[in-house]
Design an enzyme around this catalytic site. Structure first.
Site, PDB file in Angstrom:
ATOM      1  N   CYS A 153      -4.152 -15.980  -2.399  1.00  0.00           N
ATOM      2  CA  CYS A 153      -4.360 -14.599  -2.837  1.00  0.00           C
ATOM      3  C   CYS A 153      -3.639 -14.466  -4.177  1.00  0.00           C
ATOM      4  CB  CYS A 153      -3.767 -13.633  -1.805  1.00  0.00           C
ATOM      5  SG  CYS A 153      -3.576 -11.938  -2.398  1.00  0.00           S
TER       6      CYS A 153
ATOM      7  N   ASP B  26       6.548 -30.284  -6.236  1.00  0.00           N
ATOM      8  CA  ASP B  26       6.240 -29.468  -5.065  1.00  0.00           C
ATOM      9  C   ASP B  26       6.463 -30.188  -3.731  1.00  0.00           C
ATOM     10  OD1 ASP B  26       5.272 -27.130  -3.844  1.00  0.00           O
ATOM     11  OD2 ASP B  26       3.270 -27.953  -3.655  1.00  0.00           O
TER      12      ASP B  26
ATOM     13  N   CYS C 138      -0.056  -8.628 -13.050  1.00  0.00           N
ATOM     14  CA  CYS C 138       1.165  -8.756 -13.855  1.00  0.00           C
ATOM     15  C   CYS C 138       0.833  -8.721 -15.353  1.00  0.00           C
ATOM     16  CB  CYS C 138       1.871 -10.062 -13.502  1.00  0.00           C
ATOM     17  SG  CYS C 138       3.387 -10.297 -14.442  1.00  0.00           S
TER      18      CYS C 138
ATOM     19  N   CYS D 132      -1.089 -10.019  -6.518  1.00  0.00           N
ATOM     20  CA  CYS D 132       0.179  -9.611  -7.146  1.00  0.00           C
ATOM     21  C   CYS D 132       0.437 -10.382  -8.439  1.00  0.00           C
ATOM     22  CB  CYS D 132       1.347  -9.779  -6.172  1.00  0.00           C
ATOM     23  SG  CYS D 132       1.568 -11.457  -5.590  1.00  0.00           S
TER      24      CYS D 132
ATOM     25  N   CYS E  17       8.878  -2.222 -14.344  1.00  0.00           N
ATOM     26  CA  CYS E  17       7.527  -2.470 -13.815  1.00  0.00           C
ATOM     27  C   CYS E  17       7.579  -2.716 -12.300  1.00  0.00           C
ATOM     28  CB  CYS E  17       6.926  -3.688 -14.521  1.00  0.00           C
ATOM     29  SG  CYS E  17       5.284  -4.128 -13.920  1.00  0.00           S
TER      30      CYS E  17
ATOM     31  N   CYS F 150      -0.070  -5.046  -3.757  1.00  0.00           N
ATOM     32  CA  CYS F 150      -0.235  -5.862  -2.549  1.00  0.00           C
ATOM     33  C   CYS F 150      -0.857  -5.012  -1.436  1.00  0.00           C
ATOM     34  CB  CYS F 150       1.105  -6.443  -2.100  1.00  0.00           C
ATOM     35  SG  CYS F 150       0.923  -7.433  -0.604  1.00  0.00           S
TER      36      CYS F 150
END
Ligand code: SF4
Ligand code: SF4
Length: 365
Positions: A229, A123, A236, A232, A180, A187
């Site tokens: 957050c 990262d 899934c 979303c 999907c 959101c």
């Protein structure tokens, strides 16, 4: 033994959930997509490298690059936290995964009985980490922009070993989201504009990390979130059926709104040192906690926030005054007027005066 197979065996011994290999080639398709996006409305992406060549050309980050070992560790756990994204409720993955990948490289050298050059990234490098993981077959990138593994879902920490070792490559998975659209529909702030297109400036996860004075609309988008957050991600279907992590040793932290309202603006508590939640410091967490209390109209924390009107930081005093006015205007009005008499910072003082006038209009007083 084939090196590719050995990589996977060593990774499994180290409790790395998935590990696959890809080549050193430029990400041509992604380069073309980004080139087009960089001319559009949702560019640049905050906190991201804007150099398209660096983003899509792995060899620029390790000159003698031959192969990329892409790895993922799942942080799936069943503890929901209303205020924090899942990834900050476990120990900081940067050092955790770096450590695992360092051990993987050493173990490979030992088993192969020769040394090779390598560089580990978790990262911190300005390249498209998810695209490389997709190319190696760790998963596919979903409409919510996250890498999804069909068994583990998208609660994944990603890392890579760039090496000059030649290794046979793995193939990408032949999978996608199909019809999907659950993440786009879930959101609350419409930050997912279309499949795989995130307007980061609207995204709650980004706004919880954005410093400075936020607009009224940005504060509303923060909602009850103190950091990140997961909306979303949580909807899934791949996460609903995902298996628990093999990395069971990830330490778990579960903190509530009151905990963050008790933070001091200058100091990060030692117990949070080993989490990614402290990346932007303590002040922003305290700010977000006050805004969450304001958005939730949490009257029971009124007095706790009132104490922050005496904080050393002018921006914390500003957000404390703002939050008090939003939580209980009638009770806050006199207190905030007294605070304004003492506030030395003219910029924040003027802003709070304006909010006071506007709240007076809204509340008909
Ligand atoms: S993280 Fe939250 S705000 Fe951002 S796109 Fe996903 S659901 Fe929307
Ligand atoms: S919610 Fe549906 S559309 Fe969104 S990433 Fe998951 S599978 Fe894809």
């Amino acid at each position: 033994m084939q090196i590719n197979k050995l990589v996977k065996e060593c990774a499994a011994e180290l409790n790395i959930d998935i590990c696959r290999v890809t080549d050193n080639q430029k990400l041509e398709t992604e380069f073309e997509i980004l080139k087009e996006r960089s001319q559009g409305q949702f560019w640049p992406q905050p906190f991201a490298n804007q150099n398209l060549e660096e983003l899509t050309t792995p060899v620029l980050h390790f000159p003698n690059l031959k192969s990329i070992i892409a790895a993922a560790v799942s942080y799936n756990h069943n503890e929901a936290n209303l205020f924090l994204s899942n990834y900050v409720t476990v120990e900081d993955y940067h050092s955790y995964l770096e450590n695992k990948l360092e051990k993987l490289a050493s173990r490979l050298q030992q088993k192969l009985n020769y040394s090779f050059n390598y560089k580990i990234f978790v990262d911190q490098a300005p390249f498209l980490e998810k695209a490389l993981a997709q190319k190696a077959g760790l998963g596919f990138i979903g409409k919510n922009t996250l890498l999804i593994n069909p068994k583990l879902g998208s609660n994944l920490f990603l890392g890579e070993i760039f090496t000059d070792l030649e290794i046979a490559v793995d193939q990408p998975l032949d999978l996608d989201c199909g019809s999907c659209r659950l993440c786009l529909e879930s959101c609350q702030v419409q930050a997912l504009k279309e499949a795989n297109l995130l307007a980061a400036e609207d995204c709650t996860a980004y706004l919880t990390q954005k410093k400075g004075i936020l607009t009224e609309s940005e504060i509303k988008k923060i909602g009850h979130h103190i950091w990140g957050c997961d909306d979303c991600k949580d909807v899934c279907p791949y996460n609903k059926k995902s298996k628990a992590s093999a990395a069971k040793k990830l330490q778990f932290f579960n903190k509530n709104l009151e905990y963050f309202l008790n933070l001091e603006s200058k100091e990060v508590p030692a117990e949070l040192d080993n989490t990614a939640v402290t990346w932007r410091g303590s002040r922003i967490l305290l700010r977000n906690a006050m805004l969450a209390a304001a958005n939730l109209k949490e009257k029971r924390f009124f007095n706790k926030i009132k104490q922050k009107l005496n904080d050393n930081s002018p921006i914390i005093r500003y957000y404390a005054a703002y939050s008090l006015l939003k939580i209980d205007f009638k009770k806050a009005k006199k207190i905030v007027k007294e605070y304004l008499n003492q506030e030395q910072n003219s910029e924040y003082k003027n802003k709070i005066k304006k909010i006071l006038v506007s709240e007076e209009d809204n509340n008909g007083s």
